[in-house]
Design an enzyme around this catalytic site. Structure first.
Site, PDB file in Angstrom:
ATOM      1  N   MET A  43      -2.814  30.412  10.973  1.00  0.00           N
ATOM      2  CA  MET A  43      -2.310  30.423  12.325  1.00  0.00           C
ATOM      3  C   MET A  43      -2.554  31.798  12.930  1.00  0.00           C
ATOM      4  O   MET A  43      -1.822  32.728  12.659  1.00  0.00           O
ATOM      5  CB  MET A  43      -0.818  30.098  12.333  1.00  0.00           C
ATOM      6  CG  MET A  43      -0.167  30.309  13.671  1.00  0.00           C
ATOM      7  SD  MET A  43       1.629  30.193  13.655  1.00  0.00           S
ATOM      8  CE  MET A  43       2.072  31.846  13.160  1.00  0.00           C
ATOM      9  N   PRO A  44      -3.595  31.941  13.744  1.00  0.00           N
ATOM     10  CA  PRO A  44      -3.797  33.212  14.424  1.00  0.00           C
ATOM     11  C   PRO A  44      -2.678  33.472  15.437  1.00  0.00           C
ATOM     12  O   PRO A  44      -2.282  32.566  16.176  1.00  0.00           O
ATOM     13  CB  PRO A  44      -5.137  33.035  15.136  1.00  0.00           C
ATOM     14  CG  PRO A  44      -5.823  31.925  14.412  1.00  0.00           C
ATOM     15  CD  PRO A  44      -4.722  31.033  13.944  1.00  0.00           C
ATOM     16  N   LEU A  45      -2.169  34.698  15.427  1.00  0.00           N
ATOM     17  CA  LEU A  45      -1.131  35.118  16.369  1.00  0.00           C
ATOM     18  C   LEU A  45      -1.646  36.350  17.095  1.00  0.00           C
ATOM     19  O   LEU A  45      -1.920  37.375  16.469  1.00  0.00           O
ATOM     20  CB  LEU A  45       0.171  35.420  15.634  1.00  0.00           C
ATOM     21  CG  LEU A  45       1.326  35.983  16.456  1.00  0.00           C
ATOM     22  CD1 LEU A  45       1.723  35.031  17.570  1.00  0.00           C
ATOM     23  CD2 LEU A  45       2.508  36.282  15.557  1.00  0.00           C
TER      24      LEU A  45
ATOM     25  N   HIS B  80      -1.693  30.991  18.613  1.00  0.00           N
ATOM     26  CA  HIS B  80      -0.500  31.396  19.360  1.00  0.00           C
ATOM     27  C   HIS B  80      -0.793  32.717  20.062  1.00  0.00           C
ATOM     28  O   HIS B  80      -1.326  33.637  19.449  1.00  0.00           O
ATOM     29  CB  HIS B  80       0.692  31.585  18.418  1.00  0.00           C
ATOM     30  CG  HIS B  80       1.093  30.330  17.730  1.00  0.00           C
ATOM     31  ND1 HIS B  80       2.322  29.754  17.919  1.00  0.00           N
ATOM     32  CD2 HIS B  80       0.430  29.522  16.853  1.00  0.00           C
ATOM     33  CE1 HIS B  80       2.409  28.654  17.186  1.00  0.00           C
ATOM     34  NE2 HIS B  80       1.270  28.491  16.535  1.00  0.00           N
TER      35      HIS B  80
END
Length: 61
Positions: free
Chosen positions: A1-3, A40
């Site tokens: 999940m890239p943030l 995100h």
């Protein structure tokens, strides 16, 4: 999940911010292979009175 966290000075329209997050998401998807729905992005808009460059507040410019 890239943030992704993006800090910027306030003043852009909702349309500009929307376009920016669309394009940042596309770049993350392209370069990492992560699905768009897992990207995100947090936007932190700062008041010009809360940001300075070279000892001068951006609000003073």
């Amino acid at each position: 999940m890239p943030l992704v966290h993006i800090d910027l000075i306030e003043g852009r329209s909702a349309e500009q911010l929307s376009k920016m997050v669309e394009e940042v998401t596309a770049a993350i998807v392209k370069n990492t292979g992560a699905p768009a729905e897992h990207v995100h992005i947090v936007l932190n808009e700062m008041k010009k009175e809360h940001y300075s460059v070279g000892g001068v507040l951006k609000s003073a410019e």
